[in-house]
Design an enzyme around this catalytic site. Structure first.
Site, PDB file in Angstrom:
ATOM      1  N   GLY A   1      41.509  35.118  41.143  1.00 47.09           N
ATOM      2  CA  GLY A   1      41.735  34.464  39.269  1.00 47.09           C
ATOM      3  C   GLY A   1      42.312  35.855  38.486  1.00 47.09           C
ATOM      4  N   HIS A  46      35.799  45.260  34.130  1.00 50.29           N
ATOM      5  CA  HIS A  46      35.643  46.404  34.742  1.00 50.29           C
ATOM      6  C   HIS A  46      36.470  47.696  34.212  1.00 50.29           C
ATOM      7  CE1 HIS A  46      35.304  44.774  38.394  1.00 50.29           C
ATOM      8  NE2 HIS A  46      36.170  43.727  38.443  1.00 50.29           N
ATOM      9  N   HIS A  58      35.094  39.505  32.653  1.00 49.86           N
ATOM     10  CA  HIS A  58      35.129  39.976  34.083  1.00 49.86           C
ATOM     11  C   HIS A  58      36.035  41.584  34.123  1.00 49.86           C
ATOM     12  CE1 HIS A  58      33.536  40.474  38.216  1.00 49.86           C
ATOM     13  NE2 HIS A  58      34.786  41.144  38.136  1.00 49.86           N
ATOM     14  N   GLU A  59      36.830  41.364  33.124  1.00 53.26           N
ATOM     15  CA  GLU A  59      38.765  42.149  34.026  1.00 53.26           C
ATOM     16  C   GLU A  59      38.119  43.205  32.695  1.00 53.26           C
ATOM     17  OE1 GLU A  59      39.724  41.190  36.614  1.00 53.26           O
ATOM     18  OE2 GLU A  59      38.822  39.492  37.481  1.00 53.26           O
ATOM     19  N   GLU A 105      32.209  45.062  41.542  1.00 51.79           N
ATOM     20  CA  GLU A 105      32.155  43.824  41.135  1.00 51.79           C
ATOM     21  C   GLU A 105      30.663  43.531  41.379  1.00 51.79           C
ATOM     22  OE1 GLU A 105      35.002  42.189  41.129  1.00 51.79           O
ATOM     23  OE2 GLU A 105      36.139  43.848  41.386  1.00 51.79           O
ATOM     24  N   MET A 132      42.983  39.838  37.846  1.00 47.32           N
ATOM     25  CA  MET A 132      42.914  41.530  38.218  1.00 47.32           C
ATOM     26  C   MET A 132      43.232  42.482  37.198  1.00 47.32           C
ATOM     27  SD  MET A 132      43.184  43.349  40.850  1.00 47.32           S
ATOM     28  CE  MET A 132      43.062  45.576  40.637  1.00 47.32           C
TER      29      MET A 132
HETATM   30  N1  B3K Z   1      39.729  43.212  41.701  1.00 47.49           N
HETATM   31  C1  B3K Z   1      40.208  41.781  41.869  1.00 47.49           C
HETATM   32  C2  B3K Z   1      40.341  41.379  43.212  1.00 47.49           C
HETATM   33  C3  B3K Z   1      41.472  41.366  43.928  1.00 47.49           C
HETATM   34  C4  B3K Z   1      40.912  40.877  45.137  1.00 47.49           C
HETATM   35  C5  B3K Z   1      42.080  41.389  46.401  1.00 47.49           C
HETATM   36  N2  B3K Z   1      42.297  40.221  47.437  1.00 47.49           N
HETATM   37  C6  B3K Z   1      39.819  40.798  40.675  1.00 47.49           C
HETATM   38  C7  B3K Z   1      38.526  41.102  39.956  1.00 47.49           C
HETATM   39  O1  B3K Z   1      37.097  41.278  41.151  1.00 47.49           O
HETATM   40  O2  B3K Z   1      37.980  41.560  39.121  1.00 47.49           O
HETATM   41 ZN    ZN Z   2      36.109  41.834  39.786  1.00 44.93          ZN
END
Ligand code: B3K
Ligand code: ZN
Length: 868
Positions: A260, A300, A296-297, A319, A262
Site C-alpha cells: 500500500g 508511523h 497510517h503512514e 504495525e 511506506m
Molecule cells: N511498513 C510498510 C510495509 C512494508 C512491507 C514490506 N514487505 C507499510 C506499512 O505498514 O505502513
Molecule cells: Zn504500517
C-alpha cells in the site's frame, strides 16, 4: 529441486557487533549502472575485529577503511565479511546496481520513468553493503545526482540542504535527516512530477511544508490525499498529543509498488492507488482507503520511526499499534460502527483463516525464513486487536498514559513488544503477565458460553469456557486473558445493571481461566445477553441463541455493532442449516421471521444508511468457509446466492423504495453522502436479481456522475450476470483503457466473474493493453480477485483454476517473489477442501517446490503447506 533456505529464530537475537552512527550516501543515477558511494562512521560494540555487512545483488567497486584501500574481506552469499578492523573507523563502500532490471521492486528500482526505493524489510542491502537491521540507527546525509531534464525532482529523507547544477546536464541535491533511523526507513525518489503543495503549522508552532508528488497530469487527483494528511496531523496532536518533527513532509505516488505505502522518514512512497482520486476515477471505498493509509503512514512517524523495532520479530510493535491508530482515526472522522464492522469482518474472515492455515503464527512470530512473508493479517490486524484489548481493559485515559510512558522511555531507540507491555503495566499499576500470551500464542480461541437463569434466587449465571485448537506451528495452547464485554437486556429492552457479590461490576468480564462462571444478582427476569460486544477480543463466540433473541437484539441492543452482529448470527444459523439442506438435495429457504427482521432494519428511520447497508451485507464465501473443517465450496456458494435472491424477491418493494428515494443529484464526499450511496448501491445489488435488475443497472451506469455509482452498476451486472454486462464492460474499457489504475476496477470485475467461462475470459483479459504481470496492482486486481473472490471457478473440480494459479505463480516467482508470495495464500489452505481438490492443489505446490530457483518467499509457504 528448490534449495533449502535457512530460518531465523526470535530466540537467537544477538545485539550487533558494531554500530553505524552516520552515513553519507551518494547516488549517481543511471538506468542500468547506478553508482552508490556509502561512507559510514563505524564503531565496534563487541570484542570483534571483523564486521559482517548484508548485501544482495551488488557489484563491489571499491572498499576503503579510513580512506585506505582494504583487501581484508570475503564476499559470501548475502554478505561481505571485513577483517582486521580498528575499533572506530570510516568505511567507504562503492557499489554498482541495476535499477532497470529490478522487477522485484525491492531496493532501488524504476517505476515507469521514475526512480524510487523500497527498503523495508531488507531492501537496503540491495543498495549497498550495510548493517541492514532495525536496531542500528544512523544519521543519514544523501546526495542524489541525475540528469536534470529527465529528473528535475531529486528527493530523500529529512531536509534539503544543498543543490547545484553540474556541468554535464546533471544536477545534484543533498538531503540531511537529523533523526537517527534504521536503514529500512531510507528513501530516494528521482523523477518528473506535478506537485500539490500546502502548509501545516503544528500545535507548538512548527511550520511544515507539505508536498504530494504525482505523475504529470494527475494534479486533479491529489486533493483528497492532502486533506487526509492535514486531518491526520491534526488528529494525532489532539488524540495522542503527538506532533510532526521535520520542516517538510513529502508523499510520492508511484504506479509500481508491492504494497500500500511506506512510511520512510519525511518521504513516504505510496502506491498510487492510495493517493490518486477524483469523483470520476475513484469510488467511495477508494476515498476511505486513501484516508486510512495516509493516516497510517503518518502515524508511523511516532509509532515505528521515532520508536522503532529492535528486530523484525517485533514487527507488530509498530504495525499492530499503527493499525489501531489508523482505525481510531477513521472512526473519529467517520462512522465508528461501520469502521468496527469492517475491521471485524477482516478478522473473522481472512485473519481467522490465516490462523487455521499452515502459515499460522503468533502476532510476534518465532521463526521466519522470508520476513516479507510476515506482513500478515495476523501481525497487522490481530496485532491491532491486541492493542484494542489494552484500550478496553485500561480505558482511554489509562491507555494514553501507557502510550506516553512508552514513547518517553523509548524515543530514538529500537524497542520490543515486551517494552510496550511493560510501559502499559507501569503506567497503570497493573499486572499483564497472562495478557502477554497474546504475543506468543497463535490460533483463534473459541469462547463457548452457557447461561442459566434462577428465577427464585434472581440470579443469572454465565459460564464461559475458552479453548484454542492446536495450530501447525504450535500444538499446546494455554488459557488467555480475554476481555469479554457483555450486557443483559430485560424484555422491555432495558439494560440490567451488572452486580456480582453485592457490588456493581464492569461490563468487561475478565476471562482468565479455561472455564469460569460469573453470577449476576438482582436479575428480576430472564435476560437476553449481548455477548462479546464490540468484538472485545479476537475470538470465536459460541452461544446457542434462539431466533427470537437475535431478532430482539437486532432491534434493542444499544450499540450498533451488537445489532449488526445479531443480524450476522441470525444469517449464520440459516446459512449453516441451508448448506445441509442443499447437500441433501433440497431447496434453500429462509423463514418469514428472518426476512421480517431484515425488513425491519430496511424500514428503520433512526438507523444511519451506512449502517443499514452493513446489516444487509451477507458474510463472504471466505468467511463462511472458515466455519467448516472441510468446506463444500459449491454448496456454500449456492446458499449465499439463494439467500440473496430470496431476500431480493421478498424485500423488492422496500429495496426499490430505498433505491429511488436515495438518488442524489450532486456528488459530495462526506460521510452522510457516502452512507446513502452505500445503501442505495446495496439495494441495487439485490434488485439485480429481480425483474427490474437489468434496466436499473443499465440506467444507473448511463446516468452515473461518479465512479462509485458506475462501479456499483457494473458489479451488480457482473454478479447477477445481467444482459447489460457486456455493454457496460466494453464501454468502460473503451473509456479508461489508457489508465491502469482506473482499469484495475474492471480487472477486478473480470477476476470475480461468476460465469462458467470466466477463466477463458480472464486469460483473454491478460492480453488487454492495460494489463501487465509486472505491475502488482494489475496482477492483484485480475489474478488476485480470481483466486480470492471467485470461489466456484477457482475451485472448479477439473483443477483448471489451480493450474492457472500455478502457471502464474511459476512466472511471478522470478519477476516479483513478494507479489507471488501474497498470491499463493489461497492454495495454502488445501486442507480445507475435499480429497480431489486437495490432490489437484498439491500437484501445483509440488511443481513449485521442484523449481531450481524457487525464491525464499514461495519456498517458505510451499514447504509449510506440503508439511501440513
Ligand atoms: N511498513 C510498510 C510495509 C512494508 C512491507 C514490506 N514487505 C507499510 C506499512 O505498514 O505502513
Ligand atoms: Zn504500517
Amino acid at each position: 529441486m528448490a534449495q533449502a533456505h535457512q530460518a531465523k529464530y526470535r530466540k537467537d537475537y544477538q545485539s550487533p557487533s558494531h554500530t553505524i552512527t552516520d552515513i553519507d550516501l551518494t547516488f549517481e543515477l543511471q538506468d542500468t549502472a547506478t553508482i552508490v558511494t556509502a561512507v559510514s562512521q563505524v564503531k565496534q560494540l563487541k570484542d570483534s575485529t571483523s564486521l559482517e555487512l548484508d548485501g544482495e545483488g551488488l557489484e563491489l567497486k571499491r572498499l576503503e577503511v579510513n580512506q585506505v584501500e582494504w583487501n581484508e574481506y570475503e564476499l559470501v552469499e548475502g554478505s561481505i565479511k571485513i577483517h582486521q578492523l580498528p575499533t572506530e573507523f570510516v568505511l567507504t563502500i562503492v557499489t554498482e546496481i541495476n535499477p532497470e532490471a529490478n522487477t522485484a521492486l525491492e531496493g532501488l528500482y524504476k517505476s515507469d520513468g521514475a526512480y524510487c526505493t523500497q527498503c523495508e524489510a531488507e531492501g537496503f542491502r540491495r543498495i549497498t553493503y550495510y548493517l541492514d537491521r532495525p536496531d542500528v540507527l544512523a544519521k543519514y546525509t544523501t546526495t542524489v545526482i541525475a540528469d536534470k531534464a529527465q529528473y528535475p525532482f531529486l528527493l530523500s529523507n529529512g531536509n534539503r540542504i544543498e543543490q547545484a547544477d553540474l556541468n554535464d546536464g546533471r544536477h545534484m541535491v543533498k538531503w540531511s535527516d537529523p533523526h537517527p533511523k534504521p536503514s529500512y526507513l531510507f528513501a530516494l525518489v528521482a523523477g518528473d512530477f506535478d506537485v500539490l503543495r500546502d502548509k501545516y503549522t503544528t500545535k507548538s508552532g512548527r511550520n511544515v511544508e507539505l508536498e504530494i508528488f504525482v505523475d504529470k497530469g494527475n494534479l486533479n487527483r491529489a486533493n483528497h490525499a492532502m486533506v487526509s494528511l492535514i486531518n491526520s496531523m491534526k488528529w494525532d496532536e489532539e488524540r495522542f498529543g503527538l506532533e510532526y518533527d521535520l520542516d517538510i513532509y513529502m508523499i510520492v505516488a508511484v504506479d509500481f509498488f508491492n504494497m500500500g505505502a511506506m512510511e520512510n522518514k519525511g518521504l513516504n512512497v505510496f502506491n498510487s492507488k492510495f493517493v490518486l482520486a477524483n469523483d470520476q476515477t475513484a469510488t467511495d471505498t477508494d476515498y476511505l482507503g486513501i484516508e486510512a493509509v495516509i493516516g497510517h503512514e503518518y502515524f508511523h512517524n511516532w509509532t515505528g520511526n521515532r520508536v522503532t523495532c529492535r528486530d523484525w520479530f517485533q514487527l507488530s510493535l509498530k504495525e499492530g499499534l499503527t493499525v489501531f491508530r489508523d482505525q481510531e482515526f477513521s472512526s473519529d472522522l467517520g462512522s465508528r460502527a461501520v469502521n468496527r464492522i469492517n475491521n471485524v469482518r477482516i478478522i473473522r474472515g481472512p485473519q481467522f483463516a490465516e490462523d487455521a492455515s499452515p502459515m499460522s503464527h503468533p502476532i510476534r512470530p518465532d521463526k521466519v525464513i522470508e520476513m516479507n512473508n510476515f506482513y500478515t493479517l495476523t501481525v497487522y490486524e490481530k496485532g491491532s486487536e491486541v492493542i484494542r484489548m489494552y484500550h478496553t481493559l485500561l480505558g482511554e485515559e489509562g491507555f494514553q498514559k501507557g502510550i506516553k510512558l512508552y514513547i518517553e522511555r523509548h524515543d530514538g531507540t529500537a524497542a520490543t513488544c515486551e517494552d510496550f507491555v511493560k510501559a502499559m503495566e507501569d503506567a497503570n499499576g497493573v499486572d499483564l503477565t497472562q495478557f502477554r500470551l497474546w504475543y506468543s500464542q497463535s490460533g483463534t480461541p473459541t469462547v463457548k458460553v452457557a447461561s442459566h437463569y434462577d428465577a427464585q434466587q434472581q440470579t443469572y449465571t454465565l459460564t464461559l469456557e475458552q479453548s484454542t485448537e492446536p495450530t501447525q506451528d504450535q500444538k499446546e495452547k494455554q488459557a488467555l486473558h480475554i476481555p469479554f464485554d457483555i450486557e443483559l437486556y430485560n424484555a422491555a429492552g432495558e439494560v440490567t445493571e451488572l452486580r456480582c457479590n453485592g457490588e456493581k461490576v464492569s461490563n468487561v468480564l475478565n476471562l482468565t481461566q479455561a472455564k469460569q462462571s460469573f453470577v449476576f444478582e438482582g436479575v428480576t427476569e430472564k435476560p437476553v445477553p449481548s455477548l462479546l460486544r464490540e468484538f472485545s477480543a479476537p475470538v470465536k463466540l459460541e452461544y446457542d441463541y434462539s431466533d427470537e433473541e437475535l431478532t430482539f437484539l437486532m432491534v434493542h441492543a444499544r450499540n450498533e455493532f451488537a445489532r449488526w452482529d445479531a443480524g450476522q448470527m441470525l444469517l449464520a444459523k440459516y446459512i449453516r442449516s441451508n448448506v445441509e439442506t442443499v447437500q441433501a438435495g433440497d431447496e434453500v429457504s429462509l423463514p418469514e421471521q428472518v426476512v421480517d427482521a431484515f425488513r425491519g432494519v430496511l424500514l428503520s428511520k433512526e438507523l444511519e444508511p451506512a449502517f443499514i447497508a452493513e446489516v444487509m451485507s451477507l458474510p463472504s464465501h471466505n468467511e463462511v468457509s472458515g466455519w467448516y473443517k472441510t468446506v463444500d465450496v459449491d454448496a456454500v456458494a449456492a446458499v449465499l446466492k439463494a439467500i440473496k435472491v430470496q431476500l431480493a424477491l421478498e424485500l423488492a418493494d422496500e429495496l426499490s423504495a430505498i433505491y429511488h428515494s436515495l438518488k442524489q443529484s450532486e456528488y459530495t464526499i462526506d460521510h452522510a453522502a457516502i452512507g446513502e450511496r452505500a445503501l442505495r448501491n446495496t439495494a441495487l445489488s439485490y434488485l439485480a436479481y429481480t425483474e427490474q435488475g437489468n434496466a436499473l443497472a443499465l440506467q444507473q451506469y448511463q446516468q452515473a456522475n461518479n465512479m462509485t455509482d458506475t462501479i456499483a452498476a457494473m458489479s451488480a451486472a457482473n454478479q447477477a450476470q445481467l444482459d447489460c454486462r457486456e455493454t457496460l464492460m466494453s464501454d468502460y474499457s473503451d473509456k479508461w483503457k489508457h489508465d491502469g489504475l482506473v482499469m484495475d476496477k474492471w480487472f477486478t470485475l473480470q477476476g470475480c466473474n461468476p460465469s462458467t467461462n470466466a477463466l477463458d475470459m480472464i486469460k483473454q483479459t491478460m492480453q488487454h493493453e492495460a494489463f501487465s504481470l509486472k505491475n502488482p496492482n494489475r496482477t492483484r486486481s485480475l489474478v488476485g480477485s480470481f483466486l480470492n473472490m471467485n470461489p466456484v471457478n477457482f475451485h472448479a473440480i477439473d483443477g483448471s483454476g489451480y493450474q492457472f494459479a500455478g502457471e502464474i505463480l511459476r512466472e511471478l516467482n522470478s519477476v516479483n517473489p513478494q507479489v507471488a508470495s501474497r498470491l499463493i495464500d489461497p492454495l495454502l489452505k488445501l486442507g480445507k477442501y475435499d480429497q480431489t481438490r486437495q490432490a489437484l492443489i498439491k500437484v501445483e505446490l509440488e511443481k513449485l517446490k521442484s523449481m531450481d530457483d524457487l525464491a525464499k518467499d514461495l519456498f517458505e509457504k510451499v514447504t509449510k503447506a506440503l508439511e501440513a
